[in-house]
Design a protein around this motif. Structure first.
Motif, PDB file in Angstrom:
ATOM      1  N   PHE A  52     -35.662 -17.599 -22.601  1.00 43.25           N
ATOM      2  CA  PHE A  52     -35.581 -19.013 -22.257  1.00 43.25           C
ATOM      3  C   PHE A  52     -36.590 -19.848 -23.039  1.00 43.25           C
ATOM      4  O   PHE A  52     -36.584 -21.070 -22.941  1.00 43.25           O
ATOM      5  N   VAL A  53     -37.496 -19.199 -23.809  1.00 44.90           N
ATOM      6  CA  VAL A  53     -38.548 -19.931 -24.498  1.00 44.90           C
ATOM      7  C   VAL A  53     -38.564 -19.595 -25.992  1.00 44.90           C
ATOM      8  O   VAL A  53     -38.266 -20.438 -26.825  1.00 44.90           O
ATOM      9  N   HIS A  54     -38.935 -18.359 -26.340  1.00 39.85           N
ATOM     10  CA  HIS A  54     -39.147 -18.007 -27.747  1.00 39.85           C
ATOM     11  C   HIS A  54     -37.866 -17.978 -28.585  1.00 39.85           C
ATOM     12  O   HIS A  54     -37.865 -18.396 -29.738  1.00 39.85           O
ATOM     13  N   ARG A  55     -36.775 -17.456 -28.040  1.00 39.91           N
ATOM     14  CA  ARG A  55     -35.540 -17.292 -28.827  1.00 39.91           C
ATOM     15  C   ARG A  55     -34.317 -17.891 -28.138  1.00 39.91           C
ATOM     16  O   ARG A  55     -33.182 -17.564 -28.471  1.00 39.91           O
ATOM     17  N   GLY A  56     -34.538 -18.763 -27.171  1.00 39.88           N
ATOM     18  CA  GLY A  56     -33.447 -19.425 -26.477  1.00 39.88           C
ATOM     19  C   GLY A  56     -33.994 -20.470 -25.533  1.00 39.88           C
ATOM     20  O   GLY A  56     -35.198 -20.754 -25.517  1.00 39.88           O
ATOM     21  N   THR A  57     -33.116 -21.028 -24.728  1.00 39.16           N
ATOM     22  CA  THR A  57     -33.491 -22.006 -23.711  1.00 39.16           C
ATOM     23  C   THR A  57     -32.782 -21.624 -22.417  1.00 39.16           C
ATOM     24  O   THR A  57     -31.834 -20.830 -22.447  1.00 39.16           O
ATOM     25  N   PRO A  58     -33.179 -22.188 -21.283  1.00 43.68           N
ATOM     26  CA  PRO A  58     -32.438 -21.887 -20.047  1.00 43.68           C
ATOM     27  C   PRO A  58     -30.956 -22.263 -20.149  1.00 43.68           C
ATOM     28  O   PRO A  58     -30.105 -21.592 -19.576  1.00 43.68           O
ATOM     29  N   GLY A  62     -31.230 -16.880 -25.366  1.00 49.72           N
ATOM     30  CA  GLY A  62     -31.123 -15.859 -26.390  1.00 49.72           C
ATOM     31  C   GLY A  62     -31.302 -14.514 -25.708  1.00 49.72           C
ATOM     32  O   GLY A  62     -31.287 -14.420 -24.473  1.00 49.72           O
ATOM     33  N   LEU A  63     -31.491 -13.473 -26.484  1.00 52.60           N
ATOM     34  CA  LEU A  63     -31.663 -12.132 -25.931  1.00 52.60           C
ATOM     35  C   LEU A  63     -32.747 -11.420 -26.732  1.00 52.60           C
ATOM     36  O   LEU A  63     -32.642 -11.317 -27.957  1.00 52.60           O
ATOM     37  N   VAL A  64     -33.791 -10.969 -26.055  1.00 49.73           N
ATOM     38  CA  VAL A  64     -34.891 -10.282 -26.728  1.00 49.73           C
ATOM     39  C   VAL A  64     -35.094  -8.893 -26.138  1.00 49.73           C
ATOM     40  O   VAL A  64     -34.502  -8.535 -25.128  1.00 49.73           O
ATOM     41  N   GLN A  97     -46.185 -13.139 -21.560  1.00 47.78           N
ATOM     42  CA  GLN A  97     -46.018 -13.416 -20.134  1.00 47.78           C
ATOM     43  C   GLN A  97     -45.654 -14.872 -19.855  1.00 47.78           C
ATOM     44  O   GLN A  97     -45.840 -15.347 -18.740  1.00 47.78           O
ATOM     45  N   VAL A  98     -45.115 -15.572 -20.828  1.00 42.76           N
ATOM     46  CA  VAL A  98     -44.807 -16.994 -20.673  1.00 42.76           C
ATOM     47  C   VAL A  98     -43.899 -17.253 -19.467  1.00 42.76           C
ATOM     48  O   VAL A  98     -44.034 -18.270 -18.801  1.00 42.76           O
ATOM     49  N   THR A  99     -42.990 -16.331 -19.151  1.00 39.06           N
ATOM     50  CA  THR A  99     -42.136 -16.475 -17.961  1.00 39.06           C
ATOM     51  C   THR A  99     -42.283 -15.287 -17.004  1.00 39.06           C
ATOM     52  O   THR A  99     -41.479 -15.135 -16.092  1.00 39.06           O
ATOM     53  N   ARG A 128     -37.401  -5.300 -13.965  1.00 42.74           N
ATOM     54  CA  ARG A 128     -35.978  -5.273 -13.625  1.00 42.74           C
ATOM     55  C   ARG A 128     -35.615  -6.218 -12.478  1.00 42.74           C
ATOM     56  O   ARG A 128     -34.449  -6.533 -12.292  1.00 42.74           O
ATOM     57  N   GLY A 129     -36.587  -6.672 -11.709  1.00 42.22           N
ATOM     58  CA  GLY A 129     -36.325  -7.582 -10.609  1.00 42.22           C
ATOM     59  C   GLY A 129     -36.383  -9.052 -11.009  1.00 42.22           C
ATOM     60  O   GLY A 129     -36.135  -9.935 -10.189  1.00 42.22           O
ATOM     61  N   HIS A 130     -36.699  -9.340 -12.257  1.00 47.32           N
ATOM     62  CA  HIS A 130     -36.838 -10.718 -12.744  1.00 47.32           C
ATOM     63  C   HIS A 130     -35.460 -11.309 -13.066  1.00 47.32           C
ATOM     64  O   HIS A 130     -34.568 -10.606 -13.526  1.00 47.32           O
ATOM     65  N   ASP A 131     -35.310 -12.617 -12.856  1.00 52.59           N
ATOM     66  CA  ASP A 131     -34.044 -13.302 -13.142  1.00 52.59           C
ATOM     67  C   ASP A 131     -33.620 -13.182 -14.605  1.00 52.59           C
ATOM     68  O   ASP A 131     -32.428 -13.270 -14.909  1.00 52.59           O
ATOM     69  N   GLN A 132     -34.573 -13.006 -15.516  1.00 54.94           N
ATOM     70  CA  GLN A 132     -34.246 -12.919 -16.932  1.00 54.94           C
ATOM     71  C   GLN A 132     -33.875 -11.505 -17.375  1.00 54.94           C
ATOM     72  O   GLN A 132     -33.560 -11.301 -18.552  1.00 54.94           O
TER      73      GLN A 132
END
Length: 192
Positions: A52-58, A62-64, A97-99, A128-132
């Motif tokens: 949502f930050v480095h290689r995409g937006t909300p 993108g996918l990292v 750790q930005v998100t 694995r429990g994170h929304d991203q």
């Protein structure tokens, strides 16, 4: 969301090893005294994190890469001198750790040097429990996110191709990542 980080006690004084498996391999961004090809067992590299930050937006994720459960991962271990340990950890936390999608952990890593040393290295493992957390996506789904992704650090396509180039420089192949890179090779990057 609070970041999942190690305590100061867990980041004991002395030289620090950092394990890079994605962009840290080709763009560490910190001072190091030694750079050694390395292998981590128990987790594998996967395009499993929506960026949502480095290689995409909300709006257009993108996918990292993240380290996910099972298997093994070849990467680079960087040794950071003690006098740079605190600033390096602060830098990595700001970058990784930005998100708060990663857990900051220490992992055993085997160095691919003459001594085949086993060291304890700082690594960033997907939560694995994170929304991203994207989980296991098909190649077509991964390509869709990589093609659309563009964030603060640039196009997602460049991230994937640079990571594959860094792996090849070590004489390594990551079959799934190489398959995605091959599909991206002949494409003209989208301009933003």
């Amino acid at each position: 969301m609070s970041a999942k980080t190690l305590s100061d006690a867990e980041l004991h004084e002395g030289d620090l090893w950092v394990f890079g498996y994605g962009s840290l391999m080709w763009n560490p961004g910190f001072a190091f005294t030694e750079r050694v090809p390395a292998r981590l067992i128990g987790e594998h590299r996967a395009l499993c994190v929506y960026s949502f930050v480095h290689r995409g937006t909300p709006e257009q994720p993108g996918l990292v890469l993240g380290l996910d459960r099972g298997g093994a991962c070849r990467g680079i271990a960087f040794r950071v001198a003690d006098q740079h340990r605190i600033e390096t950890v602060a830098y990595l936390r700001e970058r990784e750790q930005v998100t708060s999608v990663y857990r900051e952990v220490k992992r055993s890593v085997w160095l691919d040097d003459d001594a085949r040393r086993r060291i304890s290295a700082l690594a960033y493992v997907v939560d694995r429990g994170h929304d991203q957390y994207a989980g296991r996506l098909s190649i077509a789904e991964q390509l869709r996110f990589v093609r659309q992704g563009h964030g603060r650090s640039g196009p997602n396509r460049d991230y994937v191709l640079s990571t594959v180039h860094a792996l090849e420089a070590q004489g390594c192949r990551d079959p799934q990542l190489h398959q995605i890179a091959q599909a991206l090779q002949g494409e003209t990057p989208a301009h933003r």
